[in-house]
Write an enzyme that holds these catalytic residues in place. Structure first.
Site, PDB file in Angstrom:
ATOM      1  N   HIS A 178      -3.621  -5.085   0.461  1.00 27.78           N
ATOM      2  CA  HIS A 178      -3.014  -5.611   1.692  1.00 27.78           C
ATOM      3  C   HIS A 178      -3.134  -7.136   1.732  1.00 27.78           C
ATOM      4  CE1 HIS A 178      -2.512  -1.784   3.945  1.00 27.78           C
ATOM      5  NE2 HIS A 178      -3.478  -1.379   3.157  1.00 27.78           N
ATOM      6  N   CYS A 230       0.828  -1.208   0.000  1.00 30.95           N
ATOM      7  CA  CYS A 230       0.000   0.000   0.000  1.00 30.95           C
ATOM      8  C   CYS A 230       0.868   1.268   0.000  1.00 30.95           C
ATOM      9  CB  CYS A 230      -0.993  -0.043   1.153  1.00 30.95           C
ATOM     10  SG  CYS A 230      -2.423   0.966   0.806  1.00 30.95           S
ATOM     11  N   GLU A 275      -1.720  -9.165   3.622  1.00 33.25           N
ATOM     12  CA  GLU A 275      -1.578  -9.726   4.979  1.00 33.25           C
ATOM     13  C   GLU A 275      -2.912 -10.144   5.595  1.00 33.25           C
ATOM     14  OE1 GLU A 275      -1.055  -6.599   4.090  1.00 33.25           O
ATOM     15  OE2 GLU A 275      -1.536  -5.140   5.659  1.00 33.25           O
TER      16      GLU A 275
HETATM   17  N1  GLN Z   1      -1.811   6.691   2.639  1.00 30.30           N
HETATM   18  C1  GLN Z   1      -1.964   5.902   1.463  1.00 30.30           C
HETATM   19  C2  GLN Z   1      -3.351   6.035   0.855  1.00 30.30           C
HETATM   20  O1  GLN Z   1      -4.248   6.511   1.482  1.00 30.30           O
HETATM   21  C3  GLN Z   1      -1.660   4.439   1.749  1.00 30.30           C
HETATM   22  C4  GLN Z   1      -2.672   3.798   2.637  1.00 30.30           C
HETATM   23  C5  GLN Z   1      -2.180   2.523   3.260  1.00 30.30           C
HETATM   24  O2  GLN Z   1      -0.999   2.237   3.258  1.00 30.30           O
HETATM   25  N2  GLN Z   1      -3.073   1.761   3.837  1.00 30.30           N
HETATM   26  O3  GLN Z   1      -3.549   5.677  -0.283  1.00 30.30           O
END
Ligand code: GLN
Length: 545
Positions: free
Chosen positions: A508, A382, A510
């Site tokens: 994600h 992310c 995970e």
């Molecule tokens: N801050 C970034 C976004 O909002 C990544 C978010 C995250 O890592 N969950 O896209």
């Protein structure tokens, strides 16, 4: 007919009530009993999505796009299941519903009160979960500590449920702490006694008491607790420190917990089958070697902020029989002193997990550059995906001051932009791009080799994305996008084919990792780290010769 197990907590928070709850679920499901788990969080927040990880640990994302308490991670990992948004009941949610109902005139002129209206709404939401999934047993974990003012209405509601459903169908398990005073090494039962007294004051007599302790509860301590808390000696369970949380079901089962619960709920006894689980634990405890992974994060003092990342790494480690050692690097320190990046010289892989905000982001970019230039396996998740693109844009594409719009609104090269549909959103809670979304993987790519198929689905939580205007530039320079979503519009995986192992995901992975079924992306990363370590070791051998 659904049976209920209510898990309360006493003495203090942070006793691992979530793990105990998940472990009880595991014990029952290993006997072929269908189990569902829900959680009550007595805070006023509607959901934990906007809470600082320092206060609350990581935010878990459910398949259906709800930002949940990290205990949901324990439930899903132990029970190998997927739990939905309706399974988290918070004071915020309850009051919102009650107050909206009041405004709509649903209370027909009555004075709206905590008892019965708030307690009725609590019960309604729990019964609704039971009705929809109709499990043999619904486990209800109550966050917070008995005695807190904010948990009172919930405990009252659960007390009423015991009356409504009959004592034999509702079981109370109380999780407490039995401290040991170092000087004498004596196990102290008084805090547990007091907390049971507190619970009784609300009209709840616990049936089983699970005691967190450093060392196994002595027989004598069990006897004392049984006497003072008015339970049988078998009802006092020692939940002492073990190497891994996955051992807890075995620990409790070895004290007769499963039979005991079934007897109390008048359920037919079924033999447990934890053989496969025991074998897994056995393997886990006897790894053949280790791997060092560096994680660059912002809240590294509080390991709970990255609990699912750590678990996913461990699961991947179990699959190849390797122990995972983690070197934590605080991104803010790295930002202030970039030389600290040399601490990463000895790790076998570098991981930059999800994150938000400017502070620390340059530290993460420094680490990513180090991984890319030194051919160290890299996994970005992310924010770690977005910053890998920023780093590449600056240092390979030569786009000076390239950045994400999140971190610098005036960057001349916004390689990471806000998702178009996010532009108009003003309300913060629960409004990111959330939950499981189908993703299509390109053939003949590392991503495809990892997943072995083109159609996958992974969970998301973000507001920003790769700016499509820059894709061609990236790809011409050697960073390619190999998976997409939303009809090809959104970039989901990036890789650098010329690198030893450089892959990052907008999603994600995970959240879908399970102890015996690691997330493919993590497994590939850990395997790459293992190869890296081996090549290093052979090099060292050669130098010696
Ligand atoms: N801050 C970034 C976004 O909002 C990544 C978010 C995250 O890592 N969950 O896209």
């Amino acid at each position: 007919m659904v049976n209920y197990i209510m898990v309360t907590g006493g003495v203090l928070s942070g006793l691992g009530k979530g793990v105990t709850t998940a472990a009880i679920g595991k014990i029952l499901s290993s006997r072929g009993i269908s189990v569902d788990v829900c959680k009550i969080d007595p805070y006023l927040n509607v959901d934990p999505g906007l809470m600082n990880p320092y206060q609350h640990g990581e935010v878990w994302v459910t398949k259906d796009g709800y930002e949940a308490d990290l205990d949901f991670g324990h439930y899903e990992r132990f029970l190998d299941t997927e739990i939905g948004r309706d399974h988290n009941i918070t004071t915020g949610k309850i009051y919102l519903t009650v107050l909206e109902g009041e405004r709509q005139g649903r209370y027909l002129g009555q004075t709206v009160q905590i008892i019965p209206h708030v307690t009725d709404e609590i019960k309604r939401q729990i019964y609704e979960i039971a009705r929809i999934n109709n499990p043999d047993v619904l486990i209800v974990e109550i966050g917070g500590t008995t005695g807190d003012i904010e948990s009172m209405p919930f405990l009252e509601a659960l007390r009423q449920m015991r009356r409504e459903n009959g004592k034999e169908n509702v079981l109370f398990v109380h999780v407490t702490l039995v401290p040991t005073l170092d000087a004498v090494g004596e196990q102290k039962t008084k805090p547990t006694q007091h907390s049971v007294k507190e619970l009784r004051g609300i009209g709840i007599q616990p049936d089983i008491i699970v005691c967190r302790t450093k060392t196994p509860l002595l027989d004598e301590t069990k006897g004392k607790l049984a006497l003072f808390c008015d339970v049988g000696k078998l009802d006092v369970i020692s939940n002492h420190d073990v190497e891994s949380v996955y051992e807890v079901p075995l620990l409790m089962e070895s004290q007769g917990m499963g039979d005991n619960i079934l007897a109390k709920l008048n359920m037919r006894e079924k033999k447990h089958d934890l053989k496969e689980w025991s074998r897994f634990i056995e393997r886990m405890k006897n790894p053949a070697g280790e791997i060092d992974i560096g994680i660059i994060g912002k809240y590294t003092d509080l390991k709970d902020s990255y609990i699912s990342i750590v678990e996913a790494l461990r699961h991947a480690g179990y699959a190849i029989n390797k122990k995972i050692n983690i070197t934590w690097v605080e991104s803010i320190d790295l930002e202030d002193s970039p030389d600290l990046v040399e601490d990463l010289a000895t790790v076998d892989g570098i991981l930059v997990p999800g994150g938000f905000g400017k502070r620390g982001s340059e530290g993460k970019i420094t680490a990513i550059r180090y991984a890319r230039e030194n051919n160290i396996p890299y996994l970005g998740i992310c924010f770690g995906f977005q910053l890998a693109a920023v780093e590449f844009a600056r240092n390979v594409l030569g786009l000076e001051n390239a950045n994400s719009i999140e971190l610098n609104e005036n960057t001349p090269h916004p390689v990471i932009d806000i998702l178009p549909e996010q532009k108009e959103i003003k309300q913060m809670g629960g409004t990111m791009r959330l939950g499981e979304i189908p993703v299509t993987v390109d053939k003949d790519t590392m991503a495809y080799r990892i997943y072995g198929k083109t159609d996958i689905a992974e969970r998301h939580r973000h507001r920003f994305e790769i700016n499509p205007r820059y894709i061609e530039q990236f790809e011409n320079a050697g960073m390619i996008f190999t998976a997409r979503s939303d009809n090809g519009r959104r970039m989901e995986i990036l890789e650098i084919p010329d690198h030893f192992h450089f892959l990052a995901t907008q999603f994600h992975p995970e959240f879908k990792s399970r102890p015996q079924r690691p997330a493919p992306v993590f497994e590939a990363f850990v395997k790459a780290a293992e190869r890296k370590r081996e090549t290093r070791e052979t090099k060292r051998e050669k130098i010696k010769i």
